[in-house]
Design a protein around this motif. Structure first.
Motif, PDB file in Angstrom:
ATOM      1  N   LEU A 254       3.410   7.069   3.794  1.00 25.16           N
ATOM      2  CA  LEU A 254       2.200   7.807   4.146  1.00 25.16           C
ATOM      3  C   LEU A 254       2.506   9.266   3.856  1.00 25.16           C
ATOM      4  CD1 LEU A 254      -0.570   8.361   5.393  1.00 25.16           C
ATOM      5  CD2 LEU A 254       0.474   8.179   7.646  1.00 25.16           C
ATOM      6  N   ASP A 255       1.971   9.776   2.760  1.00 26.48           N
ATOM      7  CA  ASP A 255       2.210  11.160   2.344  1.00 26.48           C
ATOM      8  C   ASP A 255       0.943  11.992   2.495  1.00 26.48           C
ATOM      9  OD1 ASP A 255       4.820  10.664   1.622  1.00 26.48           O
ATOM     10  OD2 ASP A 255       4.390  10.425  -0.500  1.00 26.48           O
ATOM     11  N   ALA A 256       1.130  13.280   2.717  1.00 28.75           N
ATOM     12  CA  ALA A 256       0.007  14.210   2.791  1.00 28.75           C
ATOM     13  C   ALA A 256       0.216  15.320   1.772  1.00 28.75           C
ATOM     14  CB  ALA A 256      -0.102  14.808   4.193  1.00 28.75           C
ATOM     15  N   TYR A 257      -0.866  15.731   1.142  1.00 28.22           N
ATOM     16  CA  TYR A 257      -0.810  16.853   0.207  1.00 28.22           C
ATOM     17  C   TYR A 257      -1.592  18.022   0.790  1.00 28.22           C
ATOM     18  CZ  TYR A 257      -5.462  15.279  -1.218  1.00 28.22           C
ATOM     19  OH  TYR A 257      -6.774  14.893  -1.211  1.00 28.22           O
ATOM     20  N   ALA A 258      -1.178  19.212   0.462  1.00 29.07           N
ATOM     21  CA  ALA A 258      -1.803  20.429   0.996  1.00 29.07           C
ATOM     22  C   ALA A 258      -3.238  20.576   0.497  1.00 29.07           C
ATOM     23  CB  ALA A 258      -0.985  21.657   0.587  1.00 29.07           C
ATOM     24  N   LEU A 259      -4.078  21.078   1.363  1.00 25.81           N
ATOM     25  CA  LEU A 259      -5.459  21.364   0.995  1.00 25.81           C
ATOM     26  C   LEU A 259      -5.468  22.319  -0.192  1.00 25.81           C
ATOM     27  CD1 LEU A 259      -8.395  20.879   1.907  1.00 25.81           C
ATOM     28  CD2 LEU A 259      -8.177  22.873   3.354  1.00 25.81           C
ATOM     29  N   GLY A 260      -6.189  21.975  -1.232  1.00 27.68           N
ATOM     30  CA  GLY A 260      -6.246  22.812  -2.423  1.00 27.68           C
ATOM     31  C   GLY A 260      -5.173  22.502  -3.436  1.00 27.68           C
ATOM     32  N   ALA A 261      -4.337  21.538  -3.157  1.00 22.35           N
ATOM     33  CA  ALA A 261      -3.243  21.195  -4.090  1.00 22.35           C
ATOM     34  C   ALA A 261      -3.811  20.635  -5.398  1.00 22.35           C
ATOM     35  CB  ALA A 261      -2.323  20.170  -3.454  1.00 22.35           C
ATOM     36  N   SER A 262      -3.076  20.862  -6.469  1.00 24.16           N
ATOM     37  CA  SER A 262      -3.460  20.265  -7.747  1.00 24.16           C
ATOM     38  C   SER A 262      -2.289  19.500  -8.373  1.00 24.16           C
ATOM     39  CB  SER A 262      -3.960  21.350  -8.715  1.00 24.16           C
ATOM     40  OG  SER A 262      -2.950  22.300  -8.936  1.00 24.16           O
ATOM     41  N   ASP A 263      -1.128  19.610  -7.763  1.00 22.65           N
ATOM     42  CA  ASP A 263       0.042  18.888  -8.242  1.00 22.65           C
ATOM     43  C   ASP A 263       0.376  17.786  -7.245  1.00 22.65           C
ATOM     44  OD1 ASP A 263       2.440  17.960  -9.243  1.00 22.65           O
ATOM     45  OD2 ASP A 263       3.574  19.792  -8.780  1.00 22.65           O
ATOM     46  N   PHE A 264       0.148  16.546  -7.658  1.00 21.45           N
ATOM     47  CA  PHE A 264       0.386  15.417  -6.782  1.00 21.45           C
ATOM     48  C   PHE A 264       1.646  14.663  -7.200  1.00 21.45           C
ATOM     49  CE2 PHE A 264      -4.137  16.283  -7.038  1.00 21.45           C
ATOM     50  CZ  PHE A 264      -4.415  16.543  -5.706  1.00 21.45           C
ATOM     51  N   SER A 265       2.449  15.256  -8.047  1.00 25.11           N
ATOM     52  CA  SER A 265       3.648  14.578  -8.540  1.00 25.11           C
ATOM     53  C   SER A 265       4.666  14.265  -7.438  1.00 25.11           C
ATOM     54  CB  SER A 265       4.298  15.365  -9.667  1.00 25.11           C
ATOM     55  OG  SER A 265       4.673  16.657  -9.255  1.00 25.11           O
ATOM     56  N   PRO A 266       4.787  15.055  -6.357  1.00 26.68           N
ATOM     57  CA  PRO A 266       5.738  14.664  -5.309  1.00 26.68           C
ATOM     58  C   PRO A 266       5.432  13.287  -4.736  1.00 26.68           C
ATOM     59  CG  PRO A 266       5.158  16.952  -5.020  1.00 26.68           C
ATOM     60  CD  PRO A 266       4.241  16.392  -6.097  1.00 26.68           C
ATOM     61  N   SER A 267       4.163  12.975  -4.572  1.00 27.13           N
ATOM     62  CA  SER A 267       3.786  11.637  -4.068  1.00 27.13           C
ATOM     63  C   SER A 267       3.949  10.602  -5.140  1.00 27.13           C
ATOM     64  CB  SER A 267       2.349  11.644  -3.569  1.00 27.13           C
ATOM     65  OG  SER A 267       2.246  12.436  -2.431  1.00 27.13           O
TER      66      SER A 267
ATOM     67  N   ALA B 192       0.834  -1.198   0.000  1.00 30.10           N
ATOM     68  CA  ALA B 192       0.000   0.000   0.000  1.00 30.10           C
ATOM     69  C   ALA B 192       0.873   1.253   0.000  1.00 30.10           C
ATOM     70  CB  ALA B 192      -0.903   0.017   1.225  1.00 30.10           C
ATOM     71  N   TYR B 193       0.364   2.283  -0.611  1.00 34.43           N
ATOM     72  CA  TYR B 193       0.970   3.609  -0.585  1.00 34.43           C
ATOM     73  C   TYR B 193      -0.158   4.558  -0.210  1.00 34.43           C
ATOM     74  CZ  TYR B 193       3.864   7.551  -1.978  1.00 34.43           C
ATOM     75  OH  TYR B 193       4.609   8.696  -1.988  1.00 34.43           O
ATOM     76  N   ILE B 194      -0.068   5.191   0.922  1.00 34.85           N
ATOM     77  CA  ILE B 194      -1.180   5.986   1.457  1.00 34.85           C
ATOM     78  C   ILE B 194      -0.920   7.466   1.191  1.00 34.85           C
ATOM     79  CG2 ILE B 194      -2.510   6.532   3.519  1.00 34.85           C
ATOM     80  CD1 ILE B 194      -1.349   3.879   4.715  1.00 34.85           C
ATOM     81  N   ILE B 195      -1.886   8.109   0.559  1.00 34.43           N
ATOM     82  CA  ILE B 195      -1.817   9.553   0.316  1.00 34.43           C
ATOM     83  C   ILE B 195      -3.097  10.166   0.876  1.00 34.43           C
ATOM     84  CG2 ILE B 195      -1.615  11.383  -1.398  1.00 34.43           C
ATOM     85  CD1 ILE B 195      -0.462   9.272  -3.327  1.00 34.43           C
TER      86      ILE B 195
END
Length: 109
Positions: free
Chosen positions: A96-109, A65-68
């Motif tokens: 287990l990665d988190a993205y910022a609220l409102g993000a549109s670029d998920f490439s770091p994950s 699993a990879y959790i975002i």
């Protein structure tokens, strides 16, 4: 919740997944009786996700699993609960990665 209750406005919330929402209502019903939630809380969401992932492992042999999650309190808690469940049930968790609220670029994950 306090503002809605002050003016006795019905508040139907579809995204408040924290168990604190219902706890606040139970402990102060007369004040918060105008607040409603029409969605699950995070512990129940985790329970359902665990059931689905247990089925996926048994039925299809998945074990990684990879959790975002969104970088919000409830989503972080949900992700951590899932991460623990995965590890306790023999899954390999890549991250287990988190993205910022409102993000549109998920490439770091």
């Amino acid at each position: 919740m306090d503002l809605m209750s002050k003016y006795k406005l019905p508040y139907i919330c579809s995204i408040a997944m924290t168990p604190l929402f219902q706890k606040k209502i139970v402990e102060g019903y007369d004040k918060y009786k105008y607040c409603f939630r029409n969605c699950l809380n995070a512990p129940y969401l985790v329970m359902y996700l665990q059931g689905v992932m247990g089925f996926a492992k048994k039925q299809f042999g998945f074990s990684k699993a990879y959790i975002i999650v969104q970088d919000t309190l409830w989503a972080q808690g949900t992700g951590k609960g899932l991460e623990k469940w995965y590890k306790d049930n023999g899954w390999e968790v890549g991250s287990l990665d988190a993205y910022a609220l409102g993000a549109s670029d998920f490439s770091p994950s």
